[in-house]
Scaffold this motif. Structure first.
Motif, PDB file in Angstrom:
ATOM      1  N   ALA A   1      29.521  61.996  45.682  1.00 54.98           N
ATOM      2  CA  ALA A   1      29.249  60.980  45.011  1.00 54.98           C
ATOM      3  C   ALA A   1      29.618  60.934  43.399  1.00 54.98           C
ATOM      4  N   VAL A   2      29.353  62.104  42.916  1.00 56.18           N
ATOM      5  CA  VAL A   2      29.822  62.103  41.576  1.00 56.18           C
ATOM      6  C   VAL A   2      31.189  61.933  41.101  1.00 56.18           C
TER       7      VAL A   2
ATOM      8  N   ILE B   1      32.777  58.575  41.657  1.00 49.68           N
ATOM      9  CA  ILE B   1      32.573  57.686  40.600  1.00 49.68           C
ATOM     10  C   ILE B   1      33.375  58.203  39.306  1.00 49.68           C
TER      11      ILE B   1
ATOM     12  N   VAL C   1      36.255  56.300  36.929  1.00 44.40           N
ATOM     13  CA  VAL C   1      35.942  55.868  35.563  1.00 44.40           C
ATOM     14  C   VAL C   1      36.737  56.581  34.601  1.00 44.40           C
TER      15      VAL C   1
ATOM     16  N   LEU D   1      31.170  71.268  38.212  1.00 49.08           N
ATOM     17  CA  LEU D   1      30.465  70.315  38.459  1.00 49.08           C
ATOM     18  C   LEU D   1      29.781  69.888  37.171  1.00 49.08           C
ATOM     19  N   LEU D   2      29.573  70.655  36.431  1.00 51.22           N
ATOM     20  CA  LEU D   2      29.070  70.353  35.063  1.00 51.22           C
ATOM     21  C   LEU D   2      29.865  69.608  34.052  1.00 51.22           C
TER      22      LEU D   2
ATOM     23  N   GLY E   1      30.432  66.019  35.066  1.00 56.42           N
ATOM     24  CA  GLY E   1      29.290  65.247  34.706  1.00 56.42           C
ATOM     25  C   GLY E   1      29.634  65.031  33.225  1.00 56.42           C
ATOM     26  N   LEU E   2      29.919  65.962  32.459  1.00 54.48           N
ATOM     27  CA  LEU E   2      29.986  65.739  31.086  1.00 54.48           C
ATOM     28  C   LEU E   2      31.117  64.929  30.598  1.00 54.48           C
TER      29      LEU E   2
ATOM     30  N   LEU F   1      32.156  62.325  32.606  1.00 55.49           N
ATOM     31  CA  LEU F   1      32.034  61.140  33.088  1.00 55.49           C
ATOM     32  C   LEU F   1      31.136  60.606  32.172  1.00 55.49           C
ATOM     33  N   VAL F   2      30.001  61.298  31.635  1.00 58.80           N
ATOM     34  CA  VAL F   2      29.404  60.529  30.502  1.00 58.80           C
ATOM     35  C   VAL F   2      30.276  60.409  29.129  1.00 58.80           C
TER      36      VAL F   2
ATOM     37  N   VAL G   1      32.489  57.270  29.732  1.00 64.23           N
ATOM     38  CA  VAL G   1      32.107  56.017  29.697  1.00 64.23           C
ATOM     39  C   VAL G   1      31.483  55.531  28.209  1.00 64.23           C
ATOM     40  N   ILE G   2      31.229  56.389  27.257  1.00 63.15           N
ATOM     41  CA  ILE G   2      30.911  56.034  26.233  1.00 63.15           C
ATOM     42  C   ILE G   2      31.906  55.907  25.051  1.00 63.15           C
TER      43      ILE G   2
ATOM     44  N   PRO H   1      35.800  53.242  27.602  1.00 68.42           N
ATOM     45  CA  PRO H   1      35.255  52.676  28.741  1.00 68.42           C
ATOM     46  C   PRO H   1      36.274  52.403  29.721  1.00 68.42           C
ATOM     47  N   ASN H   2      37.570  52.337  29.394  1.00 65.54           N
ATOM     48  CA  ASN H   2      38.558  51.791  30.187  1.00 65.54           C
ATOM     49  C   ASN H   2      39.514  52.957  30.807  1.00 65.54           C
TER      50      ASN H   2
END
Lengths: 320, 291
Positions: free
Chosen positions: A247-248, A251, A255, A289-290, A293-294, A296-297, A300-301, A304-305
């Motif tokens: 799932a992660v 996405i 992104v 995985l970490l 996650g990092l 991804l965050v 998006v911040i 964003p494109n």
């Protein structure tokens, strides 16, 4: 570029990649490559709904695992008992169909509401499908199921190379489908939903029908990506089939690559997929995985494109 | 075979106690999602964080987990304010909360889980407190204290929150910000500051909810995922942002889950909340107390 020409070029590129990889004697290349290709399919599938329509699906793992468990069930029902030894393409089509139906069902129930409800429902879907599979003894329940890989494969001999080829074909198909959608009436319809759904609805765009088409297509591709999994891993249990990493990643990859074009998920999947393989081998899978996650965050911040959004101004400066 | 009526009554009572706990878990989401319209799917991750803090303090110093969580409320309040500020600057102000805001919270959820796995491993952790062992007996009715205490503290917390939201100026401003930001501006109130306060309160509740969770059951990093379906199901059923509605919906879900666990086995319980959520979304999206 015309779509048929693009598809042809993509297919030739895929064939060339496979031909070149045949020279590599190391089986690990095919194991790692399979995972990266699988992520190309998953992130492209996610992007058809998430990137084009703007509806966030957290249930990739569920739709993916439905495809995988369809294979497990069919394998047990038909292949082991020698009633009808199903081939890989047949398993993929059936797995895709089952996931498409589930995607359509969840979309039909929640897509009439605001976008957030669909996302929440897909998140819950993952938990529930996992609960059902865990309680379903026929496909191994919580103990998991063993799927014995055939010793040799059609066309290419080595089974892992065959799986690699199958996933390569799926990746080519999904990227071609994504680009076809992007340039068609369907794609423009999706874009109106993403940009302003109420205005689209008011202008006569059949938004619900378009969203259902996107959900079904996206679900089908995810199921197809999952169908060969049992043969790849040899042993499948709910914890690995429904791993949150799917799932992660599905996405994070679009992104990070950029969500509005077909190339974004492709770039994201190749870069992030390769990076993860490398970090998993050199450090550990939890750290890889970490990092996802990092990233991804962070993306998006800050961007964003995605990467496409960062690179595009360099090429189209004149058009402004 | 006669129907085991005492088993049913015990299941209902256990469900009510569980529901009290679910109400505490959901109260934060009722504020963040129900009132502020922030789809904070990372909410359960903050709850697990609360559980682990209670666990560390309990195992190192032997302090009571619930008292510990009350002591660290301000820290969670500050954390919530920081998260909202990032969310506001990066997404809400740009009007991008739909896709990227969701991805942001999903990333937070994932990062928290992975960091906890890296630090503590996937072993189940538990706490010690005097009320975890004993059970009160009234005839054939059992009241385990480890369920009863969280339930009572949780109801007290929600009562205080409800009084705050309906009786104080800031509380009423929080209720108003959902309806009309402009009107709030005309009253010389900064809607962003009000939203930050409200979101911070919502995260502060996870400190308590986390302590309740680790009192009720042993905790490992991925337990939080089971609660995503639950909290949103309860929030939607409760009518999006109504605390009394949240309590009723939580009790209802608690009872249904408890009966399912008693008669069909606990491994089916996670599916109940999803069924609840889907049925609510499909037939009663305004919730049971909906307008």
């Amino acid at each position: 570029m015309r779509s048929w020409l693009f598809t042809l070029i993509l297919a030739v590129a895929g064939a060339a990649l496979f031909a070149l990889s045949r020279f590599i004697q190391n089986d690990y290349f095919f194991f790692a490559g399979y995972v990266v290709l699988q992520y190309i399919v998953l992130s492209t599938a996610w992007n058809i709904l998430g990137g084009y329509c703007g509806y966030v699906n957290f249930g990739t793992a569920a739709l993916f695992a439905i495809g995988a468990y369809t294979t497990v069930a069919l394998h047990k029902l038909l292949v082991t008992s020698r009633i009808y030894p199903m081939s890989m393409p047949e398993l993929i089509v059936i797995g895709g169909a089952v996931s498409a139906v589930v995607g359509l069902g969840i979309g039909y129930l929640t897509l009439r509401l605001r976008g957030a409800f669909f996302s929440i429902a897909t998140l819950a879907l993952a938990v529930v499908i996992q609960t059902i599979i865990t309680n379903w003894d026929y496909v191994g329940g919580s103990r998991g199921a063993y799927v014995i890989r055939p010793p040799s494969a059609p066309l290419v001999g080595s089974y892992i190379q065959y799986l690699f080829l199958v996933m390569l074909v799926l990746a080519v198909i999904s990227v071609a489908v994504a680009r076809l959608i992007e340039r068609s009436r369907l794609g423009y319809g999706f874009a109106t939903i993403r940009d302003d759904e109420i205005a689209a609805e008011a202008s006569g765009v059949p938004t619900l029908r378009l969203k259902l088409i996107a959900t079904t297509l996206s679900g089908a591709l995810m199921g197809m990506a999952g169908a060969p999994l049992p043969y790849y891993v040899g042993y499948l249990d709910p914890a690995s089939g429904f791993n949150l990493a799917y799932a992660v990643n599905s996405i994070a990859m679009p992104v990070i690559g950029g969500t509005t074009t077909w190339i974004g998920p492709l770039i994201g999947a190749v870069l992030l997929g390769t990076l993860q393989q490398w970090v998993t081998v050199t450090i550990s899978s939890a750290v890889s995985l970490l990092i996802v996650g990092l990233l991804l965050v962070g993306f998006v911040i800050v961007a964003p494109n995605g990467l496409v959004g960062l690179v595009r101004p360099l090429f189209v400066r004149g058009k402004g | 075979m006669s129907f085991p009526i005492d088993l049913l009554i015990n299941a209902i009572i256990a469900g009510l106690l569980l529901g009290g706990f679910y109400a505490a878990v959901t109260s934060g989401i009722s504020i963040a999602f129900g009132i502020l319209d922030i789809v904070n799917i990372a909410h359960p991750a903050f709850i697990i964080l609360g559980s682990y803090i209670a666990y560390i303090v309990n195992s190192q110093f032997g302090l009571d987990p619930i008292l510990t969580s009350i002591a660290i409320l301000p820290a969670f309040y500050a954390l919530g304010a920081v998260v909202y500020q990032v969310y506001y600057v990066s997404f809400e102000r740009r009007g991008q909360e739909a896709l990227r805001g969701l991805a942001f919270f999903f990333g937070l959820l994932f990062i928290t889980e992975v960091v906890l796995i890296l630090v503590f491993g996937v072993d189940y952790r538990y706490v010690n407190a005097i009320y975890i062992g004993p059970t009160l007996h009234f005839g054939f009715v059992d009241l385990p204290l480890r369920m009863l205490i969280p339930c009572l503290v949780s109801l007290l917390l929600i009562l205080l929150l409800q009084i705050y939201l309906t009786r104080t100026f800031t509380g009423r401003a929080i209720m108003a910000v959902a309806q009309d930001q402009e009107a709030l501006r005309l009253m010389a109130v900064n809607p962003i500051r009000i939203k930050r306060t409200a979101f911070a309160i919502s995260i502060a509740t996870t400190s308590l909810a986390g302590a309740f969770l680790i009192v009720i059951q042993p905790v490992e990093p991925s337990v939080g995922r089971d609660y995503i379906g639950r909290v949103f199901a309860i929030c939607v059923m409760g009518g999006m942002g109504s605390l009394p509605g949240t309590v009723i919906a939580a009790m209802l879900l608690g009872i249904v889950e408890s009966i399912t666990a008693t008669f069909y086995g606990p491994s089916w319980a996670p599916a109940v909340s999803f069924g609840f959520l889907l049925l609510t979304l499909a037939f009663r999206p305004a919730g049971i107390l909906g307008r």
